[in-house]
Design an enzyme around this catalytic site. Structure first.
Site, PDB file in Angstrom:
ATOM      1  N   CYS A 244      30.602 -29.474 -28.078  1.00  0.00           N
ATOM      2  CA  CYS A 244      30.795 -30.875 -27.701  1.00  0.00           C
ATOM      3  C   CYS A 244      30.992 -31.699 -28.965  1.00  0.00           C
ATOM      4  CB  CYS A 244      29.592 -31.388 -26.907  1.00  0.00           C
ATOM      5  SG  CYS A 244      29.742 -33.130 -26.445  1.00  0.00           S
TER       6      CYS A 244
ATOM      7  N   CYS B  65      22.399 -50.929 -21.031  1.00  0.00           N
ATOM      8  CA  CYS B  65      23.440 -49.907 -21.089  1.00  0.00           C
ATOM      9  C   CYS B  65      24.364 -50.003 -19.881  1.00  0.00           C
ATOM     10  CB  CYS B  65      22.817 -48.505 -21.154  1.00  0.00           C
ATOM     11  SG  CYS B  65      21.851 -48.062 -19.699  1.00  0.00           S
TER      12      CYS B  65
ATOM     13  N   CYS C 134      36.467 -32.221 -18.542  1.00  0.00           N
ATOM     14  CA  CYS C 134      35.050 -32.562 -18.639  1.00  0.00           C
ATOM     15  C   CYS C 134      34.874 -34.061 -18.422  1.00  0.00           C
ATOM     16  CB  CYS C 134      34.547 -32.143 -20.021  1.00  0.00           C
ATOM     17  SG  CYS C 134      32.999 -32.895 -20.523  1.00  0.00           S
TER      18      CYS C 134
ATOM     19  N   CYS D 248      33.586 -37.564 -21.610  1.00  0.00           N
ATOM     20  CA  CYS D 248      34.321 -38.605 -22.335  1.00  0.00           C
ATOM     21  C   CYS D 248      35.450 -39.138 -21.458  1.00  0.00           C
ATOM     22  CB  CYS D 248      34.925 -38.053 -23.626  1.00  0.00           C
ATOM     23  SG  CYS D 248      33.714 -37.535 -24.852  1.00  0.00           S
TER      24      CYS D 248
END
Length: 460
Positions: free
Chosen positions: A166, A414, A86, A89
């Site tokens: 998750c 961000c 995935c 992360c």
């Protein structure tokens, strides 16, 4: 397996042993002693690893980690079984203290490389328990082998990896996704297909507030869904805190998640969340930080650095639902917010009334258009807050900010790369970085939120 002498060009499918000397901004290990910069996902600084070269360009190469021969002391076992598959992360294999140090170094490096600016950058501030922190998720939906699935894309692809649980999201997000997928399967509701732009449901978006109330939004390739009542009843059974269900139509062929508008199918009261003692009404299209604990720390620090005075005028650019402007309003004469999203501006105005803030006003439009016009009408700002999207601030905005001549600029980002670019322009316009603090807003990922304070340089 072949060894490559330093300076020799790397070749695709070549296997080699190398030592990792740094981490890249996306979390890959970097080896620089092979003649080309070689990026290896999931390798850590100080490790000796065996890799296979997968892609080679003129100056860069990318490899696949085959074996960790000498592991780093900072390496740990990722708790999520999908880590590495995935793309959600990137750093679960690195202990948390090292993650925070890496993110601080990442900000320092990017300010120097892109902005040509030196700054004292401490490690990122994080959470005592860096799991289950996300109060919002937006999961794409696809059909796989006749089954409806939702999850995250694999790294650098649009190949969906189904995710039932998750570990960085609030548990209610998993519950919502499961209920929506069960409803789609039971009712024969189609998932969106990128290849032909057919199918209905594109994304499942879940937002959870501080009281565990849950707002659910479906982004759909159309304007309505069939069997809505069946979905509502399923969500009511699954979620004690189910607050509302919304639709947003997204019929464009791009990767934008949300449409321009939304409508409510269930729920008659505003969705409220809280930050720093104030209540904020949020629509499905409103921006609000995904990590409540870290965002409140960051807002408090931003206000502390702003050092507002009772007579000050504050301008909050890209103001969203009004969090910063409303918090600042309690410490200054007046606060003005500028935001491009109509629903966010509506939320901000409602939030001012909800919190009985009478000295804040919110303006709808592009910051690069609204701010110069307000200046022409006589606006002078004492402190400016900036919290732009990932692409950073428009150059016209930065020029207008400098023209307003605030004594201090507080910039939240961000995306440190675009922030560093903007910091370079602000430096040219007469503002120097005086303080910097990264925040681990996105624990276990390679992303970092950064707070910069600029002060006007005194004229000679």
């Amino acid at each position: 397996m072949t060894q490559t002498p330093a300076g020799s060009p790397l070749r695709k499918n070549q296997e080699l042993v190398c030592r990792i000397d740094a981490l890249a901004s996306q979390g890959e290990g970097i080896c620089r002693d092979m003649g080309q910069v070689l990026f290896i996902p999931f390798a850590l600084p100080g490790e000796t690893v065996r890799v296979r070269v997968q892609k080679v360009s003129k100056s860069l190469a990318f490899g696949k980690l085959l074996e960790v021969i000498t592991p780093s002391e900072a390496r740990q076992s990722p708790p999520c079984p999908l880590f590495g598959k995935c793309g959600g992360c990137a750093l679960q294999h690195l202990d948390y203290a090292s993650q925070l140090a890496h993110k601080g170094q990442q900000v320092k490096d990017v300010l120097l490389r892109i902005g040509k600016l030196e700054a004292d950058v401490p490690p990122a501030l994080g959470l005592g328990e860096p799991w289950r922190y996300r109060n919002k998720t937006a999961l794409p939906v696809q059909e796989q082998g006749g089954q409806i699935a939702a999850g995250y894309y694999a790294p650098r692809s649009h190949r969906l990896v189904p995710v039932a649980e998750c570990l960085i999201a609030h548990p209610a997000c998993d519950t919502v996704t499961g209920a929506v997928l069960d409803w789609m399967q039971a009712q024969g509701i189609s998932a969106y297909r990128e290849e032909d732009r057919q199918g209905l449901v594109r994304h499942v978006i879940t937002r959870v507030n501080a009281r565990d109330q849950v707002m659910v939004t479906l982004a759909i390739n159309g304007q309505d869904i069939p069997q809505a009542e069946a979905l509502i009843q399923r969500l009511r059974r699954a979620l004690p805190g189910f607050h509302s269900l919304h639709l947003t139509g997204q019929t464009a062929g791009d990767n934008v998640i949300l449409g321009q508008t939304s409508r409510v199918l269930y729920g008659g009261t505003p969705f409220i969340d809280w930050a720093c003692g104030l209540a904020f009404e949020l629509s499905p299209l409103s921006f609000f930080q995904v990590n409540s604990a870290i965002s409140q720390q960051m807002y408090q620090q931003a206000l502390k650095w702003a050092a507002l005075r009772p007579q000050d005028t504050v301008v909050d650019l890209y103001s969203g639902a009004g969090a910063i402007a409303l918090l600042a309003a309690g410490q200054c004469k007046r606060a003005l917010g500028i935001e491009v999203s109509p629903q966010a501006v509506e939320n901000a105005r409602a939030n001012a009334q909800r919190n009985q803030v009478t000295n804040a006003a919110f303006h709808l439009g592009e910051a690069e258009e609204i701010l110069p016009r307000m200046q022409a009408e006589g606006l002078r700002a004492d402190v400016v807050f900036l919290d732009p999207p990932r692409k950073g601030a428009h150059p016209q905005v930065l020029h207008a900010v400098a023209k307003a001549s605030p004594r201090r600029i507080i910039y939240i980002s961000c995306h440190p790369a675009s922030q560093a670019r903007d910091a370079a322009l602000l430096h040219e316009l007469g503002y120097d970085i005086t303080r910097c603090q990264p925040y681990d807003m996105f624990c276990q990922t390679a992303q970092v939120e950064n707070l910069l304070c600029f002060e006007r340089v005194a004229a000679d």
